[in-house]
Design a protein around this motif. Structure first.
Motif, PDB file in Angstrom:
ATOM      1  N   LYS B 151       1.012  -1.222   0.099  1.00  0.00           N
ATOM      2  CA  LYS B 151      -0.034  -0.061  -0.127  1.00  0.00           C
ATOM      3  C   LYS B 151       0.814   1.202   0.024  1.00  0.00           C
ATOM      4  N   GLU B 152       1.800   1.448   0.795  1.00  0.00           N
ATOM      5  CA  GLU B 152       2.702   2.402   1.040  1.00  0.00           C
ATOM      6  C   GLU B 152       3.551   2.488  -0.277  1.00  0.00           C
ATOM      7  N   LYS B 153       4.078   1.278  -0.533  1.00  0.00           N
ATOM      8  CA  LYS B 153       5.116   1.361  -1.756  1.00  0.00           C
ATOM      9  C   LYS B 153       4.575   1.759  -3.341  1.00  0.00           C
ATOM     10  N   VAL B 154       3.219   1.475  -3.403  1.00  0.00           N
ATOM     11  CA  VAL B 154       2.844   2.051  -4.594  1.00  0.00           C
ATOM     12  C   VAL B 154       2.786   3.509  -4.877  1.00  0.00           C
ATOM     13  N   VAL B 155       2.317   4.043  -3.507  1.00  0.00           N
ATOM     14  CA  VAL B 155       2.081   5.454  -3.386  1.00  0.00           C
ATOM     15  C   VAL B 155       3.374   6.068  -3.666  1.00  0.00           C
ATOM     16  N   PHE B 156       4.543   5.547  -2.883  1.00  0.00           N
ATOM     17  CA  PHE B 156       5.797   6.066  -2.933  1.00  0.00           C
ATOM     18  C   PHE B 156       6.461   5.949  -4.431  1.00  0.00           C
ATOM     19  N   LEU B 157       6.017   5.103  -5.501  1.00  0.00           N
ATOM     20  CA  LEU B 157       6.597   4.920  -6.453  1.00  0.00           C
ATOM     21  C   LEU B 157       5.705   6.000  -7.530  1.00  0.00           C
ATOM     22  N   THR B 166      -0.021  14.464  -6.286  1.00  0.00           N
ATOM     23  CA  THR B 166      -0.794  13.635  -5.171  1.00  0.00           C
ATOM     24  C   THR B 166      -2.158  13.314  -5.784  1.00  0.00           C
ATOM     25  N   GLU B 167      -2.883  14.519  -6.399  1.00  0.00           N
ATOM     26  CA  GLU B 167      -4.111  14.233  -7.129  1.00  0.00           C
ATOM     27  C   GLU B 167      -4.222  13.018  -7.939  1.00  0.00           C
ATOM     28  N   LYS B 168      -3.502  13.059  -8.852  1.00  0.00           N
ATOM     29  CA  LYS B 168      -3.378  12.068  -9.888  1.00  0.00           C
ATOM     30  C   LYS B 168      -2.745  10.760  -9.387  1.00  0.00           C
ATOM     31  N   ALA B 169      -2.170  10.580  -8.192  1.00  0.00           N
ATOM     32  CA  ALA B 169      -1.868   9.350  -7.563  1.00  0.00           C
ATOM     33  C   ALA B 169      -3.047   8.900  -6.967  1.00  0.00           C
ATOM     34  N   GLY B 170      -3.959   9.802  -6.434  1.00  0.00           N
ATOM     35  CA  GLY B 170      -5.040   9.396  -6.023  1.00  0.00           C
ATOM     36  C   GLY B 170      -6.292   8.736  -6.924  1.00  0.00           C
ATOM     37  N   THR B 176      -8.308   8.986  -1.407  1.00  0.00           N
ATOM     38  CA  THR B 176      -8.572  10.652  -1.307  1.00  0.00           C
ATOM     39  C   THR B 176      -7.084  11.141  -1.111  1.00  0.00           C
ATOM     40  N   VAL B 177      -6.854  12.415  -1.361  1.00  0.00           N
ATOM     41  CA  VAL B 177      -5.609  13.217  -1.197  1.00  0.00           C
ATOM     42  C   VAL B 177      -4.970  12.791   0.448  1.00  0.00           C
ATOM     43  N   PRO B 178      -5.935  13.030   1.195  1.00  0.00           N
ATOM     44  CA  PRO B 178      -5.311  12.862   2.537  1.00  0.00           C
ATOM     45  C   PRO B 178      -4.815  11.385   2.682  1.00  0.00           C
ATOM     46  N   ALA B 179      -5.398  10.256   2.161  1.00  0.00           N
ATOM     47  CA  ALA B 179      -5.058   9.147   2.048  1.00  0.00           C
ATOM     48  C   ALA B 179      -3.661   8.748   1.270  1.00  0.00           C
ATOM     49  N   VAL B 180      -3.441   9.584   0.334  1.00  0.00           N
ATOM     50  CA  VAL B 180      -2.279   9.461  -0.538  1.00  0.00           C
ATOM     51  C   VAL B 180      -1.154   9.993   0.488  1.00  0.00           C
TER      52      VAL B 180
END
Lengths: 82, 209
Positions: B151-157, B166-170, B176-180
């Motif tokens: 979960k953390e790895k994919v956001v970091f990548l 941040t918006e696009k990753a979300g 949501t942006v806060p979750a990212v």
């Protein structure tokens, strides 16, 4: 006056520049009195840079590139067979 | 720190997608050329395996060819490509025996009752340059990334390595942006701690000399 825990919680938004002025001021006030948090902030920032520079070095190997080109060409000539 | 796709590139890409949807195969070749490195890079960083990354890249490029008519342009084309790439990479990961992840919480900063940091924090940020592209450093970094929970790895990548907003990753991950932000912050704290062990040792070695 904020403590180290609050300081680290605010780090993400501080680096993004998305904190309001008042919070930025109290965070910077904390930095002035807390060298460990400055070190933490600097190393937090360079963690991202180091990892990005390293992971972005991944290149498509020539053999893979050629194999892909071949598959894509075959697919265009005979769609649906791969 | 975040990278946004330049407007001209985005326009060119949209035009290529429309041309390909209209049956122009040369447009497809250009799209495949633009995305090949991104697809391969992301899947390699997720799977850490050249064969898997090659399979994923091939599968994604063929999917783009076959399913382009299903792309409706509701989100950016690149988000669609990233999503297909992540799904194909996850399929590869699921088919393998998984190493148990370390608990990310154990590596979060610790504080005393007054909210002050408990461990000694060294500043090694100035000492990374000479070590940056050595094999040893690359191994340390790759191992640290491997240990990140998925979960953390994919956001970091997506956010820190690919440079998406941040918006696009979300949008890609349906978060949501806060979750990212929260996952990214945890990933960075985890990686910082892992790298600190390595760089602090190097820094103290240097001081002793």
């Amino acid at each position: 006056m904020i403590c180290c825990k609050e300081c680290l919680d605010l780090l993400y938004d501080y680096i993004e520049g998305s904190l309001d002025q008042e919070t930025t001021d109290s965070l910077e006030e904390h930095f002035q009195e807390c060298p460990p948090c400055i070190s933490f902030m600097k190393t937090y920032k360079s963690t991202t840079t180091i990892c990005r520079d390293t992971l972005n070095q991944v290149q498509v190997p020539d053999a893979v590139r050629e194999a892909l080109l071949k598959v894509l060409k075959e697919n265009k000539e005979h769609p649906g067979e791969n | 720190m975040s990278f946004t796709q330049p407007k001209e590139d985005k326009k060119l890409e949209e035009a290529l997608v429309r041309e390909f949807q209209g049956g122009n195969l040369e447009a497809y070749d250009k799209i495949a050329e633009i995305y090949q490195k991104k697809i391969y890079g992301l899947s390699f960083n997720l799977t850490r395996n050249q064969m898997d990354a090659q399979d994923v890249t091939q599968e994604v490029l063929l999917t783009l060819f076959r399913k382009i008519h299903t792309f409706q342009g509701k989100s950016a084309f690149s988000s669609w490509v990233y999503r297909i790439t992540l799904n194909a990479s996850y399929m590869k990961l699921r088919s393998k025996k998984k190493e148990p992840n370390v608990s990310i919480d154990e590596l979060m900063p610790s504080f005393n009752g007054a909210g002050f940091q408990q461990e000694k924090i060294q500043d090694w940020s100035e000492n990374t340059e000479s070590l940056l592209f050595t094999n040893e450093t690359r191994d340390v970094i790759n191992k640290a990334i491997d240990l990140l929970p998925e979960k953390e790895k994919v956001v970091f990548l997506l956010r820190d390595v690919e440079g998406l907003s941040t918006e696009k990753a979300g949008e890609i991950l349906d978060l949501t942006v806060p979750a990212v932000k929260s996952r990214l912050h945890r990933a960075r704290l985890f990686l910082r701690k892992k790298l600190a062990n390595y760089f602090e040792e190097f820094t103290s070695r240097k001081v002793e000399k």
